[in-house]
Design a protein around this motif. Sequence first.
Motif, PDB file in Angstrom:
ATOM      1  N   ASP A  49       2.790  -7.714   4.811  1.00 35.55           N
ATOM      2  CA  ASP A  49       1.163  -7.044   4.830  1.00 35.55           C
ATOM      3  C   ASP A  49       0.581  -6.277   6.098  1.00 35.55           C
ATOM      4  O   ASP A  49      -0.054  -6.537   6.563  1.00 35.55           O
ATOM      5  CB  ASP A  49       1.050  -8.470   4.723  1.00 35.55           C
ATOM      6  CG  ASP A  49       1.228  -9.518   5.909  1.00 35.55           C
ATOM      7  OD1 ASP A  49       1.540  -9.698   6.753  1.00 35.55           O
ATOM      8  OD2 ASP A  49      -0.121 -10.707   5.966  1.00 35.55           O
ATOM      9  N   ARG A  68      -6.282  -1.961   5.975  1.00 34.96           N
ATOM     10  CA  ARG A  68      -7.853  -2.250   5.523  1.00 34.96           C
ATOM     11  C   ARG A  68      -8.627  -2.199   6.411  1.00 34.96           C
ATOM     12  O   ARG A  68     -10.347  -2.299   6.362  1.00 34.96           O
ATOM     13  CB  ARG A  68      -7.469  -3.547   4.725  1.00 34.96           C
ATOM     14  CG  ARG A  68      -8.700  -4.566   4.079  1.00 34.96           C
ATOM     15  CD  ARG A  68      -8.154  -5.623   3.066  1.00 34.96           C
ATOM     16  NE  ARG A  68      -7.898  -6.888   3.800  1.00 34.96           N
ATOM     17  CZ  ARG A  68      -6.386  -7.059   3.848  1.00 34.96           C
ATOM     18  NH1 ARG A  68      -5.606  -5.956   2.684  1.00 34.96           N
ATOM     19  NH2 ARG A  68      -6.372  -8.146   4.091  1.00 34.96           N
ATOM     20  N   THR A  69      -8.469  -3.117   7.507  1.00 38.96           N
ATOM     21  CA  THR A  69      -8.921  -2.958   8.532  1.00 38.96           C
ATOM     22  C   THR A  69      -9.438  -1.277   9.295  1.00 38.96           C
ATOM     23  O   THR A  69     -11.457  -1.242  10.108  1.00 38.96           O
ATOM     24  CB  THR A  69      -8.647  -3.677   9.915  1.00 38.96           C
ATOM     25  OG1 THR A  69      -7.756  -4.837   9.690  1.00 38.96           O
ATOM     26  CG2 THR A  69      -9.025  -3.427  11.732  1.00 38.96           C
ATOM     27  N   ALA A  99      -1.374  -2.800   4.777  1.00 37.76           N
ATOM     28  CA  ALA A  99      -2.244  -3.577   4.682  1.00 37.76           C
ATOM     29  C   ALA A  99      -3.289  -4.160   4.588  1.00 37.76           C
ATOM     30  O   ALA A  99      -4.181  -2.992   5.068  1.00 37.76           O
ATOM     31  CB  ALA A  99      -1.787  -3.845   2.818  1.00 37.76           C
ATOM     32  N   VAL A 105       0.575  -1.240  -0.247  1.00 36.21           N
ATOM     33  CA  VAL A 105      -0.146   0.150  -0.014  1.00 36.21           C
ATOM     34  C   VAL A 105       0.662   1.149   0.231  1.00 36.21           C
ATOM     35  O   VAL A 105       2.022   1.588   0.553  1.00 36.21           O
ATOM     36  CB  VAL A 105      -0.681   0.384   1.180  1.00 36.21           C
ATOM     37  CG1 VAL A 105      -1.741  -1.288   0.625  1.00 36.21           C
ATOM     38  CG2 VAL A 105      -0.060  -0.282   2.406  1.00 36.21           C
ATOM     39  N   GLU A 150     -10.260   0.827   7.770  1.00 35.87           N
ATOM     40  CA  GLU A 150     -11.328   1.353   6.218  1.00 35.87           C
ATOM     41  C   GLU A 150     -11.967   0.736   6.196  1.00 35.87           C
ATOM     42  O   GLU A 150     -13.186   1.266   6.286  1.00 35.87           O
ATOM     43  CB  GLU A 150     -10.292   1.607   5.065  1.00 35.87           C
ATOM     44  CG  GLU A 150      -9.216   2.498   4.730  1.00 35.87           C
ATOM     45  CD  GLU A 150      -8.165   2.815   3.848  1.00 35.87           C
ATOM     46  OE1 GLU A 150      -7.770   3.564   2.787  1.00 35.87           O
ATOM     47  OE2 GLU A 150      -8.453   1.006   2.605  1.00 35.87           O
ATOM     48  N   MET A 151     -12.582  -0.739   6.363  1.00 36.46           N
ATOM     49  CA  MET A 151     -13.515  -1.805   6.775  1.00 36.46           C
ATOM     50  C   MET A 151     -14.530  -0.971   8.033  1.00 36.46           C
ATOM     51  O   MET A 151     -15.580  -1.293   8.280  1.00 36.46           O
ATOM     52  CB  MET A 151     -13.300  -2.750   6.646  1.00 36.46           C
ATOM     53  CG  MET A 151     -12.484  -3.390   5.050  1.00 36.46           C
ATOM     54  SD  MET A 151     -12.410  -4.718   5.083  1.00 36.46           S
ATOM     55  CE  MET A 151     -13.711  -5.439   5.489  1.00 36.46           C
TER      56      MET A 151
END
Length: 209
Positions: free
Chosen positions: A94, A101-102, A97, A29, A104-105
Amino acid sequence: MTVVIATQLRPDRLDHLTAMYESLTRQSVPWEAVIALDGADRTRLPTPLAGDSRVCILALPRQVGAACARNLALGCVRTEFVNWADDDDEFTDDAMAVRLRTLEMTGLGWCAGYSEDLHPDGSASLWRCPTPPGRHEAGDVWTYWTRPEDTIPIGPTTILARTDLVRAAPMGGLVQGEDYMAAIGVTCLAPSLRATLSGRETSDAAGVV
């Protein structure tokens, strides 16, 4: 997201700082970094970091200590999320990322993970913080630090948080432990998720250095 690193560019840590940078280049990212030079000579900065446009260098004219250097570096952060790191840390490939992602979700304020101590022989040992995996409401984390002699409830350098939360909980001017108290401050301001493995920190036989 941005990684904030304070360093005095000590000769024995330059290779670690380069390894940290290399771990950033393996992330999937977009990232930026702010390197706060705590009274250090800018010419000692490893060449790969000095030549990367994603790396902002904040050169402080004299030593002010890790806490103040990190706080000043926050003024250079342009991204929504920020992560502290020491100059002997590395991120797993990772780490960014998964945590980004956590956030943002879920819309949570921060998330964190486990870390590993990386030993001189190349082996690594997992450090599990007392705060268990799962969602935690604002103010939960400090309750896992019941006595001063207990281990810290969460690893500060595993926390990815909204930049506004980190700015609202600046590091105090302690000789040691300033990042622990900032971590407690951030975790008291917003709910979170603690689940992922975030990175490694160089250690020796006596423990983390």
